[in-house]
Design an enzyme around this catalytic site. Structure first.
Site, PDB file in Angstrom:
ATOM      1  N   CYS A  15      95.348  -4.425  35.068  1.00 33.25           N
ATOM      2  CA  CYS A  15      95.102  -2.983  35.099  1.00 33.25           C
ATOM      3  C   CYS A  15      95.930  -2.262  34.036  1.00 33.25           C
ATOM      4  O   CYS A  15      95.733  -1.076  33.788  1.00 33.25           O
ATOM      5  CB  CYS A  15      95.405  -2.409  36.480  1.00 33.25           C
ATOM      6  SG  CYS A  15      97.119  -2.606  36.980  1.00 33.25           S
ATOM      7  N   ASP A  36      99.111  -1.596  34.167  1.00 29.26           N
ATOM      8  CA  ASP A  36     100.191  -0.774  34.706  1.00 29.26           C
ATOM      9  C   ASP A  36     101.546  -1.465  34.581  1.00 29.26           C
ATOM     10  O   ASP A  36     101.643  -2.687  34.620  1.00 29.26           O
ATOM     11  CB  ASP A  36      99.904  -0.415  36.167  1.00 29.26           C
ATOM     12  CG  ASP A  36      98.728   0.554  36.262  1.00 29.26           C
ATOM     13  OD1 ASP A  36      98.346   1.098  35.217  1.00 29.26           O
ATOM     14  OD2 ASP A  36      98.211   0.753  37.364  1.00 29.26           O
ATOM     15  N   CYS A  56      99.335   3.598  38.516  1.00 32.58           N
ATOM     16  CA  CYS A  56      98.402   4.411  39.288  1.00 32.58           C
ATOM     17  C   CYS A  56      99.097   5.094  40.458  1.00 32.58           C
ATOM     18  O   CYS A  56     100.273   4.863  40.733  1.00 32.58           O
ATOM     19  CB  CYS A  56      97.286   3.510  39.814  1.00 32.58           C
ATOM     20  SG  CYS A  56      97.867   2.411  41.101  1.00 32.58           S
ATOM     21  N   CYS A 112      98.646  -3.078  43.909  1.00 27.07           N
ATOM     22  CA  CYS A 112      99.551  -2.097  43.309  1.00 27.07           C
ATOM     23  C   CYS A 112     100.924  -2.137  43.978  1.00 27.07           C
ATOM     24  O   CYS A 112     101.946  -1.871  43.343  1.00 27.07           O
ATOM     25  CB  CYS A 112      98.973  -0.695  43.423  1.00 27.07           C
ATOM     26  SG  CYS A 112      97.256  -0.605  42.895  1.00 27.07           S
TER      27      CYS A 112
HETATM   28 FE1  FES Z   1      97.436  -1.072  38.468  1.00 28.37          FE
HETATM   29 FE2  FES Z   1      97.508   0.260  40.722  1.00 28.37          FE
HETATM   30  S1  FES Z   1      95.817  -0.042  39.433  1.00 28.37           S
HETATM   31  S2  FES Z   1      99.078  -0.843  39.797  1.00 28.37           S
END
Ligand code: FES
Length: 145
Positions: A36, A38, A62, A106
């Protein structure tokens, strides 16, 4: 698709606790999830007794990552490093009254970044923390617990 987030998740997303940095932190760890994109960084201030006095986080992540890191940092404050290791993403999700299934991964970002910061602390002090494994930079291959 509509998502149902608990009130607690919304509260920690809107008013995240412990956002920021700690200068000269006892331990600092960064992990990311390449799937993702992140990234999460956790700073820990740990006293001579091995008790976490302060914990802060910064994230490029997120809303669920923000909420879980907010709760996770609150939960580990005042705990020993060994106790902090037992603050799992499951415990964090329970404290938040759950997360939608697609957002469970997440919550791993917070857990892994805390482990990375504890690892850094252990390395700096030449100690071993029972049960702590060397963290990975990219946790995207870690299955959802
Ligand atoms: Fe990547 Fe939540 S979508 S940590």
């Amino acid at each position: 698709m509509a998502m149902n987030y608990s009130e607690k998740v919304m509260d920690h997303f809107n008013n995240p606790r412990n956002v920021g940095e700690i200068e000269n932190a006892s331990g600092c760890g960064t992990v990311g999830n390449a799937m993702c994109g992140d990234i999460m960084r956790v700073y820990l201030d740990i006293d001579d007794e091995g008790v976490i006095q302060d914990a802060k986080f910064k994230t490029f992540g997120c809303g669920a990552a923000i909420a879980t890191s907010s709760v996770a940092t609150t939960m580990i404050k005042g705990k020993s490093v060994e106790e902090a290791l037992r603050v799992t993403n499951k415990a964090v999700m329970e404290a938040l009254d759950g997360l939608p299934p697609v957002k469970v991964h997440c919550s791993l970002l917070a857990e892994e970044a805390i482990h990375a910061a504890l690892w850094d602390y252990a390395q700096k002090n030449g100690i071993r923390i029972e049960g702590l494994q060397k963290p990975k930079d990219d946790i995207s291959d870690r299955g959802v617990a």
